[in-house]
Design a protein around this motif. Sequence first.
Motif, mmCIF file in Angstrom:
data_model
loop_
_atom_site.group_PDB
_atom_site.id
_atom_site.type_symbol
_atom_site.label_atom_id
_atom_site.label_comp_id
_atom_site.label_asym_id
_atom_site.label_seq_id
_atom_site.Cartn_x
_atom_site.Cartn_y
_atom_site.Cartn_z
ATOM 1 N N PRO A 31 0.864 -1.171 -0.178
ATOM 2 C CA PRO A 31 0.013 -0.141 -0.005
ATOM 3 C C PRO A 31 0.933 1.152 0.209
ATOM 4 N N THR A 32 2.009 1.330 0.599
ATOM 5 C CA THR A 32 2.758 2.610 0.587
ATOM 6 C C THR A 32 3.549 2.849 -0.846
ATOM 7 N N ALA A 33 3.625 1.938 -1.654
ATOM 8 C CA ALA A 33 4.340 2.130 -2.910
ATOM 9 C C ALA A 33 3.628 2.918 -3.872
ATOM 10 N N TYR A 34 2.428 3.285 -3.687
ATOM 11 C CA TYR A 34 1.448 4.082 -4.819
ATOM 12 C C TYR A 34 1.096 5.266 -4.135
ATOM 13 N N ALA A 35 0.706 6.197 -4.875
ATOM 14 C CA ALA A 35 0.185 7.277 -4.508
ATOM 15 C C ALA A 35 -1.401 7.362 -4.596
ATOM 16 N N GLU A 36 -1.981 6.145 -4.702
ATOM 17 C CA GLU A 36 -3.447 5.843 -4.653
ATOM 18 C C GLU A 36 -3.703 5.034 -3.588
ATOM 19 N N THR A 37 -4.867 5.201 -2.799
ATOM 20 C CA THR A 37 -5.280 4.167 -1.905
ATOM 21 C C THR A 37 -6.285 3.104 -2.570
ATOM 22 N N LEU A 38 -6.502 1.958 -2.011
ATOM 23 C CA LEU A 38 -7.367 0.965 -2.634
ATOM 24 C C LEU A 38 -8.518 1.624 -2.763
#
Length: 156
Positions: A31-38
């Motif tokens: 989850p912390t690898a992307y600038a988008e949340t689920l």
Amino acid sequence: MTRPNFSIRQTTTEDWRELRAIRLEMIQDTPTAYAETLDDALAVDEAGWRLRGERGIAAHATQITAISAGGHWVGSMGGYVPDSETGPLLVGVYVAPEWRGRNVGLTDALLTHIEDWARTEGSTLTLHVHEDNLRARSYYERQGFVATGHSVPYNF
């Protein structure tokens, strides 16, 4: 051991279902690898996913996927040029857990495609890696990337 069989290609608008599935998988994995949340990714509609698929053939951008011999999407990387000063930026990197590792060669193959694309767009390929993502940081350092000392806050 036989090297796993996969192919790499650019995405298209018709790939929207597979693109959505791998994006949700990657956010859940790290989850912390992307600038988008689920939640944000789940809220994107079909038209939004089609636009993301179109990045594979867009000017000054690329989106590639790795597909196993069985047809499953097992990796993805993208790149785009946000502005002439920044130049090519590597984004959306993901390799499914069972396809990771030096002996598989998938991550290297994806990165080679992105680096080839980036050479057509500028002289430097930049990427952002969360400071706690040690696996990614180690990989990029092995590939010759160096930390710039510049940090960008992640806003979730």
